[in-house]
Every structure is written in structure tokens, then in C-alpha cells.
Scaffold this motif. Structure first.
Motif, PDB file in Angstrom:
ATOM      1  N   UNK A 136     -16.060  -5.384   3.032  1.00  0.00           N
ATOM      2  CA  UNK A 136     -14.800  -6.126   3.196  1.00  0.00           C
ATOM      3  C   UNK A 136     -13.621  -5.197   3.473  1.00  0.00           C
ATOM      4  N   UNK A 137     -12.681  -5.691   4.241  1.00  0.00           N
ATOM      5  CA  UNK A 137     -11.495  -4.907   4.575  1.00  0.00           C
ATOM      6  C   UNK A 137     -10.587  -4.792   3.352  1.00  0.00           C
ATOM      7  N   UNK A 138     -10.038  -3.610   3.133  1.00  0.00           N
ATOM      8  CA  UNK A 138      -9.100  -3.384   2.046  1.00  0.00           C
ATOM      9  C   UNK A 138      -7.716  -3.140   2.640  1.00  0.00           C
ATOM     10  N   UNK A 139      -6.716  -3.841   2.135  1.00  0.00           N
ATOM     11  CA  UNK A 139      -5.340  -3.710   2.631  1.00  0.00           C
ATOM     12  C   UNK A 139      -4.432  -3.205   1.520  1.00  0.00           C
ATOM     13  N   UNK A 140      -3.427  -2.405   1.893  1.00  0.00           N
ATOM     14  CA  UNK A 140      -2.443  -1.959   0.908  1.00  0.00           C
ATOM     15  C   UNK A 140      -1.357  -3.016   0.762  1.00  0.00           C
ATOM     16  N   UNK A 141      -0.325  -2.712  -0.035  1.00  0.00           N
ATOM     17  CA  UNK A 141       0.726  -3.695  -0.292  1.00  0.00           C
ATOM     18  C   UNK A 141       1.561  -4.016   0.942  1.00  0.00           C
ATOM     19  N   UNK A 142       1.407  -3.218   2.008  1.00  0.00           N
ATOM     20  CA  UNK A 142       2.125  -3.476   3.250  1.00  0.00           C
ATOM     21  C   UNK A 142       1.244  -4.169   4.290  1.00  0.00           C
ATOM     22  N   UNK A 143       0.013  -4.507   3.882  1.00  0.00           N
ATOM     23  CA  UNK A 143      -0.893  -5.176   4.800  1.00  0.00           C
ATOM     24  C   UNK A 143      -1.612  -4.240   5.747  1.00  0.00           C
ATOM     25  N   UNK A 144      -1.547  -2.941   5.483  1.00  0.00           N
ATOM     26  CA  UNK A 144      -2.198  -1.951   6.336  1.00  0.00           C
ATOM     27  C   UNK A 144      -3.606  -1.674   5.820  1.00  0.00           C
ATOM     28  N   UNK A 145      -4.558  -1.554   6.751  1.00  0.00           N
ATOM     29  CA  UNK A 145      -5.940  -1.287   6.387  1.00  0.00           C
ATOM     30  C   UNK A 145      -6.076   0.116   5.810  1.00  0.00           C
TER      31      UNK A 145
END
Length: 220
Positions: free
Chosen positions: A125-134
Motif C-alpha cells: 500500500x502507498x504511504x503518504x506523509x502529512x502533506x500528501x506526498x508519497x
């Protein structure tokens, strides 16, 4: 003075116990699922029509030979018929067409879970940071997503089986049910692996079990 010191030591010990106990409780060793009471029946690939915490309704596309006697009969999953469409397979499980004409047929099957049933996803699964960046997963996260061992892919939830999701489902039945007496209603989901999603799902996806609606119309 001695009594005061003893009370202080007891209070400190209780305080340390209150801190360490939750830490121990947060890291229990997961108990492996016991599948010894079940036997494998079949694996199929289909598209989710609807799903909840108790069951998933799967639409399977079958390739049926047109021999003049075909009446769009509903294939039995317990026969482990491999003539179903898998859009993520190179040959799509399509039989050799050189000697026979084939026609696609769609049938819906409602499949129940058992308490141990799992939903997995084939790709990480894709993981995103708090800014929505992969961002990449660390090894600890990957190991956690792969658990429990012995199953393909990575951990997912039953709520991820939304209409239009393409899944590979492994079916089992209770060993207490003799093979000669086993029916479609005895099939249960061991695990479902999410392969992808249909970009153009049928219009009636999510509206319920197509075959059951046909049967209801015939009765009426």
C-alpha cells in the motif's frame, strides 16, 4: 523514619508497575490462525458487487463453450472450474479457442467469512506523509503489513472490498461437512487478495446479487 522510607519505596514500585504494564500489553505476540478444521475447495477471481463484515458478493466471468446445449447454467465453485476471466493474468485463464466458440457468462456468488478470514492486497500500500506526498515504508512497517506469515501480499481490511474491486478469493469448507454432501452454501472465504480495481465497473455493481434477483423474478 524507617516507616516513611518504606512507604516511599512502595509508592515508587507501584508507579513503575503502572508504567511498564501498559507497555507489555501493547506488544502481545499474535496467535496464529488455526485452519486445521477446514479443507481447501477452490480459488477464483472476480469483481466485488457488494461486501460487508460478514460476506462478499463476487461476480465471476466464466468462459462457456457454445455447443447448442448451453443454457447459461451457473457453474459450481466447488468444482474448481478454471474457466474464469482473470484480467491480471497473461492468458486471462481463457481456454484454447481454436476448436470451440466461447461466450462470456456472468454469475454472482455470495461468500461468507469465518472469524479467521483475511483480506490482503497484492502490492504494498502507498504511504503518504502529512502533506500528501508519497514516502517509502521502513522495514518494520513492511514486516507488520506482511503479517501473519503464510499469506500472500499485505494486510488490508474488509472495508477495502468496495464495489468494482478485483479480488482473488480462496475458498474453504469445514472438514465436518463430507465432500459428497457439501454444497455451495458450505463454502467460506479463507482470504481475499485485492488485485486491482475495475476502471469501468458494470452499472449494476453495488446493487446486489444479480442471480438472486433473477430467481425472485421467476418465482413472481
Amino acid at each position: 523514619m524507617h516507616t516513611v522510607a518504606m512507604r516511599a519505596f512502595a509508592a515508587l514500585a507501584l508507579g513503575l508497575g503502572a508504567v511498564t504494564l501498559p507497555v507489555l500489553a501493547e506488544d502481545p505476540k499474535p496467535k496464529p490462525s488455526n485452519w486445521s478444521g477446514y479443507v481447501f475447495v477452490a480459488d477464483v477471481v472476480g469483481e466485488v458487487v457488494k461486501a460487508d463484515d460478514k460476506s462478499v458478493t463476487l461476480r465471476i466471468t466464466w468462459f462457456e463453450a457454445q455447443n447448442g446445449n448451453n443454457r447459461n447454467s451457473r457453474p459450481r465453485l466447488s468444482q474448481n472450474n478454471r474457466n474464469f476471466r482473470n484480467p491480471y493474468s497473461q492468458n486471462m485463464n481463457r481456454p484454447n479457442q481454436s476448436r470451440t466458440q466461447l461466450k462470456e457468462q456472468h454469475h454472482d456468488y455470495e461468500l461468507e467469512y469465518v472469524p479467521e478470514s483475511l483480506v490482503r492486497v497484492k502490492t504494498l500500500p502507498v504511504k503518504l506523509d502529512d502533506k500528501g506526498k508519497k514516502v517509502p515504508h521502513d522495514q518494520k512497517e513492511i514486516n507488520e503489513l506482511r503479517a501473519p506469515g503464510g499469506f500472500p501480499g499485505y494486510a488490508a481490511n474488509r472495508s477495502d472490498l468496495t464495489p468494482g474491486t478485483i479480488v482473488e478469493v480462496h475458498l474453504i469448507r469445514d472438514k465436518s461437512v463430507p465432500a459428497a454432501k457439501a454444497g455451495e452454501d458450505d463454502l467460506r472465504v479463507k482470504y481475499a487478495v485485492i488485485l486491482g480495481r475495475d476502471p469501468n465497473p458494470p452499472k449494476d455493481i453495488g446493487s446486489g446479487d444479480k442471480d438472486k434477483k433473477k430467481d425472485e423474478k421467476k418465482k413472481n
